[in-house]
Write an enzyme that holds these catalytic residues in place. Structure first.
Site, short mmCIF file in Angstrom:
data_model
loop_
_atom_site.label_atom_id
_atom_site.label_comp_id
_atom_site.label_asym_id
_atom_site.label_seq_id
_atom_site.Cartn_x
_atom_site.Cartn_y
_atom_site.Cartn_z
N ALA A 14 31.96 49.37 47.27
CA ALA A 14 30.60 48.82 47.45
C ALA A 14 30.36 47.72 46.43
O ALA A 14 29.40 47.76 45.68
CB ALA A 14 29.57 49.94 47.30
N GLU A 165 38.08 37.94 53.24
CA GLU A 165 36.73 37.40 53.18
C GLU A 165 36.77 36.03 52.54
O GLU A 165 37.54 35.75 51.65
CB GLU A 165 35.79 38.39 52.58
CG GLU A 165 35.48 38.57 51.16
CD GLU A 165 36.09 37.84 50.03
OE1 GLU A 165 36.83 38.49 49.31
OE2 GLU A 165 35.82 36.67 49.80
N LYS A 225 44.59 33.51 52.82
CA LYS A 225 43.54 33.77 51.83
C LYS A 225 43.94 33.23 50.46
O LYS A 225 43.19 32.51 49.80
CB LYS A 225 43.24 35.27 51.76
CG LYS A 225 42.25 35.67 50.67
CD LYS A 225 40.89 35.02 50.89
CE LYS A 225 40.01 35.06 49.65
NZ LYS A 225 39.36 36.30 49.40
N ASN A 229 42.16 29.82 48.50
CA ASN A 229 41.63 29.80 47.14
C ASN A 229 42.44 28.88 46.23
O ASN A 229 41.88 28.19 45.37
CB ASN A 229 41.57 31.22 46.56
CG ASN A 229 40.30 31.93 47.01
OD1 ASN A 229 39.34 31.29 47.44
ND2 ASN A 229 40.28 33.24 46.92
N LYS A 272 33.27 18.72 41.98
CA LYS A 272 32.33 18.66 40.86
C LYS A 272 33.08 19.04 39.58
O LYS A 272 33.52 20.17 39.42
CB LYS A 272 31.18 19.63 41.16
CG LYS A 272 30.06 19.58 40.20
CD LYS A 272 28.73 19.23 40.90
CE LYS A 272 27.61 18.98 39.89
NZ LYS A 272 27.79 17.84 39.03
N GLY A 276 35.10 24.31 33.86
CA GLY A 276 36.26 25.09 34.33
C GLY A 276 35.81 26.12 35.35
O GLY A 276 34.70 26.64 35.25
N CYS A 281 38.19 35.47 41.88
CA CYS A 281 39.26 35.19 42.84
C CYS A 281 40.25 34.09 42.46
O CYS A 281 41.45 34.29 42.58
CB CYS A 281 38.65 34.84 44.19
SG CYS A 281 38.03 36.29 45.02
N ARG A 351 32.74 37.57 36.04
CA ARG A 351 34.19 37.70 35.94
C ARG A 351 34.86 36.34 35.76
O ARG A 351 34.59 35.41 36.51
CB ARG A 351 34.74 38.43 37.18
CG ARG A 351 34.41 39.91 37.16
CD ARG A 351 34.84 40.63 38.42
NE ARG A 351 34.01 40.28 39.55
CZ ARG A 351 34.17 40.79 40.78
NH1 ARG A 351 35.14 41.64 41.01
NH2 ARG A 351 33.37 40.44 41.76
C1 UDX Z 1 36.52 41.89 46.08
C2 UDX Z 1 37.81 42.08 46.81
O1 UDX Z 1 37.91 43.33 47.29
C3 UDX Z 1 38.91 41.55 45.99
O2 UDX Z 1 40.16 41.75 46.50
C4 UDX Z 1 38.61 40.11 46.01
O3 UDX Z 1 39.68 39.35 45.65
C5 UDX Z 1 37.46 39.94 45.08
O4 UDX Z 1 36.41 40.55 45.63
P1 UDX Z 1 34.70 42.84 44.72
O5 UDX Z 1 33.91 43.38 45.86
O6 UDX Z 1 34.22 41.55 44.13
O7 UDX Z 1 36.20 42.70 45.13
O8 UDX Z 1 34.98 43.87 43.62
P2 UDX Z 1 34.02 44.88 42.93
O9 UDX Z 1 32.64 44.33 42.87
O10 UDX Z 1 34.71 45.30 41.69
O11 UDX Z 1 33.98 46.10 43.95
C6 UDX Z 1 34.99 46.99 44.22
C7 UDX Z 1 34.39 48.40 44.33
O12 UDX Z 1 35.42 49.30 44.75
C8 UDX Z 1 33.84 48.95 43.03
O13 UDX Z 1 32.47 49.29 43.19
C9 UDX Z 1 34.69 50.20 42.76
O14 UDX Z 1 33.96 51.27 42.17
C10 UDX Z 1 35.18 50.55 44.14
N1 UDX Z 1 36.41 51.35 44.15
C11 UDX Z 1 37.49 50.96 43.44
C12 UDX Z 1 36.45 52.53 44.90
O15 UDX Z 1 35.47 52.90 45.52
N2 UDX Z 1 37.62 53.25 44.92
C13 UDX Z 1 38.71 52.90 44.21
O16 UDX Z 1 39.74 53.57 44.26
C14 UDX Z 1 38.64 51.70 43.44
C1 UDX Z 2 35.69 31.66 46.05
C2 UDX Z 2 35.92 31.01 47.42
O1 UDX Z 2 35.08 29.86 47.55
C3 UDX Z 2 35.65 32.01 48.52
O2 UDX Z 2 35.93 31.44 49.78
C4 UDX Z 2 36.54 33.20 48.28
O3 UDX Z 2 36.34 34.17 49.26
C5 UDX Z 2 36.29 33.79 46.93
O4 UDX Z 2 36.50 32.81 45.93
P1 UDX Z 2 33.59 32.21 44.53
O5 UDX Z 2 34.58 32.53 43.48
O6 UDX Z 2 32.49 33.18 44.81
O7 UDX Z 2 34.32 31.97 45.93
O8 UDX Z 2 32.88 30.83 44.16
P2 UDX Z 2 33.20 29.27 44.36
O9 UDX Z 2 31.96 28.65 44.87
O10 UDX Z 2 34.42 29.03 45.12
O11 UDX Z 2 33.37 28.76 42.85
C6 UDX Z 2 34.46 29.15 42.04
C7 UDX Z 2 34.38 28.47 40.70
O12 UDX Z 2 34.66 27.09 40.81
C8 UDX Z 2 33.01 28.56 40.03
O13 UDX Z 2 33.16 28.82 38.65
C9 UDX Z 2 32.43 27.19 40.26
O14 UDX Z 2 31.46 26.85 39.29
C10 UDX Z 2 33.65 26.33 40.18
N1 UDX Z 2 33.52 25.03 40.87
C11 UDX Z 2 33.36 25.00 42.22
C12 UDX Z 2 33.58 23.84 40.15
O15 UDX Z 2 33.73 23.85 38.93
N2 UDX Z 2 33.49 22.66 40.83
C13 UDX Z 2 33.33 22.60 42.18
O16 UDX Z 2 33.26 21.48 42.72
C14 UDX Z 2 33.26 23.81 42.89
#
Ligand code: UDX
Ligand code: UDX
Length: 469
Positions: A14, A165, A225, A229, A272, A276, A281, A351
């Protein structure tokens, strides 16, 4: 073989992905019961909190979707086994961090939670299930999950799909409602495999046009995926590398970005320059890609992608270093105010946020850091800096302070550093802030969001990324 419409879904995990994704599926498919389960009881309690401001993650538009669906066809609980048993389709959405130990330490994805999920499913399932990988995984993980599930000998049949996703935090609900594409990887070669893919396709078709739902083989989906990224992160590192050159030459990185972005072959997104990239991800997925390439003896390919991370590390330290050298080569006992701690705006997720690394570097030079972020909790900020393991927890608390008011946070500061592009920073009364700072008052804008001319006119010494102001 045709697919049977799905009536009951379970999602294990969740988090930032599982929560919003399931909420939108529940919203768009009122006839499907969606159970989101998690081992973390506190997190589940927050998802069930009466007060929607206490949801465990902050995401614009999420509250509204939750209030529409929770208790109707969307349920959050810790009853993992019951939810698995009931479900026809199970999403695995647990975290897959970079391994911190053993083989592949610092590079490979840690799949222990995914494997635990597979084993739990194998243990309790009594009827056939479609298993959907939502977590980002290395290529060929589906195969590993399948082998665990197929070898328990209970006679239950499993079909494994990969459905990565692509939502970005801060815009997750909009990304889910209007996805550019949905990727469904599976086994085209058998009628059962095709039926499983069609069952998931049918769910997304409730709100997305069919042509945006792409079916591929499992490994293409998994690899897409990581590649998506890696390409996005590469654009940020590319423009950030040019920002260093701009600062050295007097060119302006925003003008360069606009000029190159107007070429439709390049496009204007993800150009942009910043302090950093962060987030859960980008770094993890590229490290994963690099590790896979190394394991397959593709050294040049591994080195190529690793450079994206090296450039990102350079950008973070370059920003921190510039603060020290501009403040007359020392920040010892100086007050540096951070505006922003989250890895980007409109999320409380921290993160891999650049802010953590910049803070750690400045603390090494004995700065006093005062952090203000509109959404990140104090405990999270301390947890992030403690996790760097650079100094003791007590030392961190003696020199890093979290203040919930931007004006108080910047009183008597030698410098302000903007680490996150929160919109509210643009609307502050910068004259008041200037008046109460030590002079010369420096501002280091790691996101290029402030009006540099206006601030320079007030009297600030302004530094922005890729520009000579
Ligand atoms: C997600 C994706 O699943 C990950 O692979 C992707 O690259 C980044 O985003 P995210 O939803 O952001 O992860 O992670 P997090 O917010 O840490 O949620 C994972 C949840 O899984 C946690 O709430 C954790 O408690 C739960 N979990 C983990 C379980 O319920 N069972 C387990 O064995 C391990
Ligand atoms: C990313 C991917 O966009 C998404 O498709 C995937 O599923 C998960 O990873 P997210 O990490 O949530 O999503 O954010 P994103 O908007 O991609 O930004 C990532 C980082 O790059 C941020 O720290 C952002 O500030 C930075 N960024 C992004 C820049 O510095 N410049 C840019 O032009 C765009």
């Amino acid at each position: 073989m045709t697919f049977k419409p799905i009536k009951n879904i379970c999602c294990i995990g969740a988090g930032y992905v599982g929560g919003p994704t399931m909420a939108v599926i529940a919203q768009k498919c009122p006839d499907i019961k969606v159970n989101v389960v998690d081992v973390n009881a506190q997190r589940i309690a927050s998802w069930n909190d009466e007060n929607l401001d206490n949801l465990p993650i902050y995401e614009p538009g999420l509250k509204e979707v939750i209030s529409e669906t929770r208790g109707k066809n969307l349920f959050f609980s810790t009853e993992i086994e019951k939810a698995i048993e009931e479900a026809e389709m199970i999403f695995i959405s647990v975290n897959t961090p970079t391994k911190t130990y053993g083989k592949g330490k610092g590079m490979a994805a840690d799949l222990k939670y995914v494997e635990l999920c597979a084993r739990k499913i194998a243990e309790v399932a009594k009827s056939d299930k479609i298993i959907v990988e939502k977590s980002t995984l290395p290529v060929r993980t589906a195969q590993a999950i399948k082998s665990i599930l197929d070898n328990v000998g209970t006679g239950v049949k499993y079909h494994i799909l990969s459905n990565p996703e692509f939502l970005a935090e801060g815009t997750a609900i909009n990304d889910l409602h209007n996805s550019d594409r949905v990727l469904i990887g599976g086994d085209h070669t058998t009628p059962e495999g095709q039926a499983a893919m069609d069952a998931l396709t049918h769910i997304y078709e409730r709100w997305l046009p069919s042509e945006r739902i792409l079916q591929t083989n499992l490994w293409s989906s998994e690899l897409s995926k990581l590649t998506a990224n890696a390409f996005l992160a590469q654009r940020v590192s590319s423009i950030n590398s040019i920002s260093a050159l701009c600062e050295a030459t007097g060119a302006n990185v925003e003008e360069v970005a606009q000029a190159i972005g107007s070429d439709s072959r390049i496009g204007d997104k993800f150009l942009k320059a910043s302090v950093g990239f962060g987030g859960s991800c980008f770094q993890k997925d590229i490290l994963n890609l690099v590790y896979i390439c190394r394991s397959l003896n593709l050294k040049e390919v591994a080195d190529y992608w690793e450079q994206v991370i090296i450039m990102n590390d350079y950008q973070k330290y370059r920003f921190a270093d510039n603060i020290i050298s501009t403040l007359y080569n020392t920040v010892t006992d100086k007050k540096i105010t951070f505006f922003g701690w989250a890895f980007k705006k409109d999320t409380n997720d921290t993160r891999e946020s650049a802010a953590i690394y910049v803070a750690d570097y400045l603390l090494e030079d004995r700065a006093n850091i005062f952090v203000y972020d509109p959404k990140v909790k104090t405990e999270q900020i301390y947890m992030d800096i403690d996790n760097m393991n650079t100094r003791s927890e007590q030392e961190n608390r003696n020199s890093l302070f979290v203040i919930n008011d931007p004006y108080k946070a910047s009183k008597d500061a030698h410098a302000i550093a903007i680490l996150t592009e929160w919109d509210e920073f643009k609307t502050y009364d910068w004259q008041i802030i200037y008046d109460q700072m030590k002079k010369p008052a420096f501002i280091f804008d790691g996101r290029n969001i402030i009006d540099s001319k206006k601030l320079a006119d007030i009297g600030f010494k302004v530094y922005q990324i890729g520009k000579t102001v």
